[in-house]
Design a protein around this motif. Structure first.
Motif, short mmCIF file in Angstrom:
data_model
loop_
_atom_site.label_atom_id
_atom_site.label_comp_id
_atom_site.label_asym_id
_atom_site.label_seq_id
_atom_site.Cartn_x
_atom_site.Cartn_y
_atom_site.Cartn_z
N UNK A 108 -10.10 -1.66 12.57
CA UNK A 108 -8.70 -2.04 12.37
C UNK A 108 -7.78 -0.90 12.76
N UNK A 109 -6.79 -1.19 13.60
CA UNK A 109 -5.70 -0.23 13.82
C UNK A 109 -4.69 -0.39 12.69
N UNK A 110 -4.47 0.66 11.93
CA UNK A 110 -3.49 0.61 10.84
C UNK A 110 -2.11 0.89 11.43
N UNK A 111 -1.35 -0.16 11.64
CA UNK A 111 -0.08 -0.10 12.36
C UNK A 111 0.87 0.91 11.72
N UNK A 112 1.51 1.70 12.56
CA UNK A 112 2.41 2.81 12.22
C UNK A 112 1.66 4.08 11.83
N UNK A 113 0.38 3.97 11.51
CA UNK A 113 -0.43 5.18 11.28
C UNK A 113 -1.31 5.49 12.48
N UNK A 114 -1.75 4.45 13.19
CA UNK A 114 -2.59 4.66 14.37
C UNK A 114 -1.81 5.40 15.46
N UNK A 115 -2.57 6.06 16.34
CA UNK A 115 -1.94 6.81 17.43
C UNK A 115 -0.99 5.94 18.24
N UNK A 116 -1.44 4.75 18.60
CA UNK A 116 -0.62 3.78 19.32
C UNK A 116 -1.31 2.43 19.21
N UNK A 117 -0.52 1.37 19.08
CA UNK A 117 -1.07 0.02 18.99
C UNK A 117 -0.30 -0.88 19.94
N UNK A 118 -1.00 -1.49 20.89
CA UNK A 118 -0.38 -2.46 21.79
C UNK A 118 -0.65 -3.87 21.27
N UNK A 119 0.41 -4.68 21.18
CA UNK A 119 0.29 -6.07 20.74
C UNK A 119 0.33 -7.02 21.94
N UNK A 120 -0.11 -8.26 21.74
CA UNK A 120 -0.20 -9.19 22.88
C UNK A 120 1.11 -9.43 23.61
N UNK A 121 2.24 -9.29 22.93
CA UNK A 121 3.52 -9.51 23.61
C UNK A 121 4.02 -8.28 24.35
N UNK A 122 3.21 -7.23 24.40
CA UNK A 122 3.57 -6.02 25.15
C UNK A 122 4.17 -4.91 24.30
N UNK A 123 4.54 -5.20 23.06
CA UNK A 123 5.07 -4.15 22.20
C UNK A 123 4.03 -3.06 21.97
#
Length: 379
Positions: free
Chosen positions: A175-190
């Motif tokens: 699991x990428x812990x959003x806002x704690x992970x180095x970077x997280x790309x979501x399906x909509x490109x964010x």
């Protein structure tokens, strides 16, 4: 004494180095979608690839990314109210080795890790896993290992361990812990980059992370991918504290393993079989845990391991020119162990633990020292 989480957090921020970790649980419904392919940046022509060690099991391994939205939770770290969203990497056994090899991580992730380490730009693009991308899964419910990364780390940083477990018939969900992970790309490109949760409330961050693991468990059970009687939580650094917390708060988790993670105060027992696998140092929170643990529990310490020896990071050293780090910082991060030996130790003891508690496979490696691994001390 401050917990290992806080101590390493402060040390790594000052040194501009890499990963760590925070976590509770929920059984709320979640929605999930597969993530589309994203643009990649290939290594420069002529650059040698760095191949992660081959898995030791007999089953081919595939991997895919999944987008999960928890409809029951507002994201506590988001700057404006929105539902908690997570990206999850699955590794699982497949029937064939045909297909495109998966990339290690999105370029935003590798560049974030490079920046934190002071490594050359795109140097980590040479890291090459073994799994095929989006391969067909075997049509059975599998024992599940939930994985939580370290603070400012990534779901990718445990790839060598995850691939090995999958080759032995496990489903691994990192699991990428959003806002704690180095970077997280979501399906909509964010892309959401690492943004610090409050330093003075690490325990709250750990509870959020544990909720993340429970959200993902709920989704995988809904998809009927998991044997509900065989679920473990594993994590590195703050992710190790997360694994212990998730096992406390979610009764669907049957075993928990902490890879070199400090524990927040007050230190509490884990109600399921629990293992600490750490480096040579020793911290008060680990002693406190040993004194309160009532279910099966063990603490094994590896005298050659650094903090990031419990991840893929030893394979970053050469392409990232990390031997240029100050000697004391390098020793703290990577120890004296070779990358190959570090991965062998991780894989051996993690798989022995989950085999013991999810499959009932007997082992003595937690009760007596093993001649093949003299660097491992049973505390």
């Amino acid at each position: 004494m401050r917990s290992r989480v806080v101590t390493l957090f402060l040390a790594l921020v000052c040194a501009q180095v890499l990963l760590l970790a925070p976590a509770t649980a929920t059984t709320a419904p979640a929605t999930a979608t597969a993530t589309p392919a994203t643009a990649t940046v290939a290594p420069a022509a002529g650059t040698p690839v760095v191949r992660l060690p081959r898995p030791t099991g007999v089953l081919p391994v595939a991997t895919t990314a999944v987008h999960v939205v928890d409809q029951s939770r507002v994201d506590p770290w988001a700057p404006s109210p929105r539902l908690r969203e997570l990206m999850v990497q699955l590794w699982y056994p497949t029937w064939t080795t045909r297909g495109a090899r998966a990339e290690y991580a999105d370029v935003e992730v590798t560049r974030s890790l490079e920046a934190a380490l002071g490594a050359p730009r795109d140097s980590l693009r040479v890291i090459t896993p073994n799994a095929v991308r989006d391969g067909a899964a075997v049509p059975v419910r599998l024992p599940l290992v939930l994985f939580s990364h370290g603070y400012a780390g990534s779901r990718a940083t445990g790839t060598a361990l995850a691939e090995d477990l999958a080759s032995h018939g496990y489903l691994v969900a990192a699991v990428d812990h959003t806002y704690e992970a180095a970077a997280v790309r979501f399906p909509d490109g964010r892309v959401i980059y690492h943004g610090l949760p409050p330093e003075d409330d690490i325990a709250a961050a750990i509870r959020v992370r544990a909720d993340d693991l429970s959200t993902v468990l709920t989704e995988l059970l809904r998809r009927r991918l998991v044997d509900p009687r065989r679920v473990a939580a594993v994590g590195h650094s703050a992710g190790g504290a997360t694994a212990f917390e998730a096992a406390r708060t979610d009764r669907r988790i049957h075993a928990a393993l902490n890879l070199d993670g400090g524990l927040t105060s007050p230190v509490a027992p884990v109600p399921v079989p629990a293992l600490l696998l750490t480096g040579a140092w020793h911290f008060d929170s680990w002693t406190e845990w040993a004194s309160v643990q009532r279910s099966w529990g063990r603490h094994l310490a590896v005298n050659t391991m650094g903090h990031y020896s419990f991840t893929d990071a030893p394979y970053y050293v050469e392409p990232g020119n990390l031997r240029a780090l100050p000697a004391d910082v390098f020793a703290e991060l990577f120890g004296t162990v070779s990358p190959t030996r570090a991965v062998e130790l991780q894989r051996t003891y993690v798989r022995a633990f989950v085999d013991r508690w999810l499959r009932g496979v007997p082992t003595a490696v937690f009760d007596r020292e093993v001649a093949r691994y003299p660097e491992v001390e049973i505390r």
